[in-house]
Design an enzyme around this catalytic site. Structure first.
Site, PDB file in Angstrom:
ATOM      1  N   TYR A   1       0.965  -1.190  -0.221  1.00  0.00           N
ATOM      2  CA  TYR A   1       0.165   0.255   0.157  1.00  0.00           C
ATOM      3  C   TYR A   1       0.644   1.580   0.228  1.00  0.00           C
ATOM      4  O   TYR A   1       2.327   0.987   0.512  1.00  0.00           O
ATOM      5  CB  TYR A   1      -0.895   0.177   1.261  1.00  0.00           C
ATOM      6  CG  TYR A   1      -0.032   0.084   2.434  1.00  0.00           C
ATOM      7  CD1 TYR A   1       0.394   1.257   3.052  1.00  0.00           C
ATOM      8  CD2 TYR A   1      -0.397  -0.963   4.067  1.00  0.00           C
ATOM      9  CE1 TYR A   1       0.868   1.569   4.381  1.00  0.00           C
ATOM     10  CE2 TYR A   1       0.667  -1.030   4.440  1.00  0.00           C
ATOM     11  CZ  TYR A   1       0.889   0.398   5.278  1.00  0.00           C
ATOM     12  OH  TYR A   1       1.693   0.859   6.415  1.00  0.00           O
ATOM     13  N   CYS A   2      -0.034   2.662  -0.326  1.00  0.00           N
ATOM     14  CA  CYS A   2       0.899   3.807  -0.150  1.00  0.00           C
ATOM     15  C   CYS A   2       0.189   4.454   0.395  1.00  0.00           C
ATOM     16  O   CYS A   2      -0.902   3.990   1.411  1.00  0.00           O
ATOM     17  CB  CYS A   2       1.001   4.454  -1.753  1.00  0.00           C
ATOM     18  SG  CYS A   2      -0.630   4.396  -2.112  1.00  0.00           S
ATOM     19  N   ALA A   3       0.269   6.000   0.232  1.00  0.00           N
ATOM     20  CA  ALA A   3      -0.500   6.626   1.370  1.00  0.00           C
ATOM     21  C   ALA A   3      -1.866   6.516   1.421  1.00  0.00           C
ATOM     22  O   ALA A   3      -2.856   6.727   2.220  1.00  0.00           O
ATOM     23  CB  ALA A   3      -0.091   8.309   1.121  1.00  0.00           C
TER      24      ALA A   3
ATOM     25  N   TYR B   1      -3.140   3.404   2.827  1.00  0.00           N
ATOM     26  CA  TYR B   1      -2.755   4.063   5.212  1.00  0.00           C
ATOM     27  C   TYR B   1      -3.404   4.573   5.345  1.00  0.00           C
ATOM     28  O   TYR B   1      -4.400   4.202   6.196  1.00  0.00           O
ATOM     29  CB  TYR B   1      -1.478   4.414   5.312  1.00  0.00           C
ATOM     30  CG  TYR B   1      -1.206   5.432   6.120  1.00  0.00           C
ATOM     31  CD1 TYR B   1      -1.015   4.524   7.202  1.00  0.00           C
ATOM     32  CD2 TYR B   1      -1.235   6.732   6.086  1.00  0.00           C
ATOM     33  CE1 TYR B   1      -0.703   4.918   8.255  1.00  0.00           C
ATOM     34  CE2 TYR B   1      -1.340   6.838   8.307  1.00  0.00           C
ATOM     35  CZ  TYR B   1      -0.738   6.295   8.625  1.00  0.00           C
ATOM     36  OH  TYR B   1      -0.746   6.334  10.917  1.00  0.00           O
TER      37      TYR B   1
END
EC number: 2.9.1.3
Length: 365
Positions: free
Chosen positions: A94-96, A124
């Protein structure tokens, strides 16, 4: 082929492995237990791309990102992602916000390493929102009871014998008092909140709907109890733990002298560990200088210094009882007695450790 994930609850219940594509500076501000940070970009690279995005738009920023993460750098990072994916075939990335960074890593893994690896939709931010909601829902839906008592009565010892405790001090890595700082650092505020929420989530999944908390202030060291929970703690029923003055002194000696010194020595070695331990105790006393008043502070600090000198010289710890007894009689006990009187109408039971433990177990049936 596994699909991208939206079942956040199961991710946390099963401790599913996750790799975080965010930059180190983002990860340091808050993350989830056990997650590995394998960023697409360093902090500096992310800053350059962000500046480009503001000045020239998304297309130019994407082009710059591909230029910055190319060649050897790209191969090294791709190797790290592929290694994680192979080691954790049940994991996710995952990223932001579940946007470009996780999409790019997912695409590179598929196209250049032959690995189809799913990502977490919403990233996130979605996971973080889920955990904040988890705590909020527990406050609204569950039953809570607090354990209070004078300093040194062993509240934490009792809590650790229960299966429905939410250990705020444990999650904050702090004992909660002016002397409560541990040898290791406290977590970031967001990490504290995340660990707390995951603990609640796992216990509720086991069918626990009544929780026991220690009666804390809003601030546990540098960690702040979530507002909705703290507001509830101003109204929850209270169980009061009692013990003799002598037992309390011995318990404080154990926790704040013997065990804390051992923590520092384990981390830093004998000589440096003992020096850092002594500095920590003296600093803790200094932190309440104003509240103690000048004369009392000077007197108790001198007793502490003599005790530390004796401990350093011979290993003896008997002199530490002097400042502990003084602090209890002259500072902590009057303060806690006042607080107990203010909460008297909420006290539903009082007793020693065995009685309180059995009462709380029966209350949870």
């Amino acid at each position: 082929m596994r699909h991208d994930c939206t079942d956040f609850r199961q991710l946390f219940l099963d401790d599913v492995p996750m790799m975080d594509m965010r930059a180190p500076v983002e990860f340091a501000k808050g993350a989830f237990p056990g997650v590995v940070n394998l960023p697409l970009m360093t902090d500096q690279e992310r800053q350059k791309v962000g500046t480009c995005y503001k000045q020239q738009g998304q297309a130019a920023a994407i082009t710059l990102g591909h230029q910055l993460v190319s060649g050897t750098l790209k191969r090294e990072r791709l190797h790290a992602w592929a290694s994680f994916a192979k080691a954790h075939p049940d994991g996710y990335l995952y990223c932001a916000r579940g946007g470009l960074r996780s999409l790019i890593v997912q695409q590179w893994l598929r196209d250049e390493a032959g690995i189809a690896y799913p990502r977490i939709k919403g990233g996130y931010k979605a996971l973080r929102t889920f955990l904040l909601d988890t705590t909020q829902q527990a406050v609204e839906q569950c039953d809570f009871v607090l354990v209070g008592g004078l300093t040194g009565t062993g509240k934490t010892d009792v809590l650790h014998q229960l299966n429905n405790v939410i250990d705020l001090e444990g999650h904050a890595n702090h004992r909660g008092s002016s002397f409560g700082k541990r040898a290791t650092a406290q977590p970031a505020q967001i990490d504290f909140e995340n660990k707390l929420a995951i603990d609640v989530l796992k216990k509720r999944a086991r069918g626990i709907e009544q929780f026991v908390l220690e009666d804390e202030g809003r601030i546990v060291g540098s960690c702040t109890v979530p507002l909705e929970l703290y507001q509830g703690m101003q109204q929850y029923p209270l169980v009061w733990l009692e013990d003799s003055f002598e037992n309390r002194v011995e318990r404080i000696l154990r926790d704040y002298v013997i065990n804390l010194c051992a923590e520092f020595v384990a981390l830093h070695g004998e000589e440096l560990g003992r020096r850092l331990f002594a500095e920590r105790l003296l600093q803790s006393m200094s932190n309440i200088h104003k509240r103690l008043g000048g004369e009392r502070y000077q007197r108790l600090s001198e007793i502490m210094r003599l005790a530390l000198d004796e401990q350093q010289r011979s290993g003896g710890i008997d002199l530490h009882r002097g400042w502990i007894e003084g602090l209890l009689k002259e500072y902590y006990d009057p303060m806690y007695a006042y607080q107990r009187d203010a909460k008297a109408d909420r006290v539903e039971f009082a007793g020693d450790a065995v009685e309180v433990r059995e009462y709380l177990k029966a209350r949870n049936r």
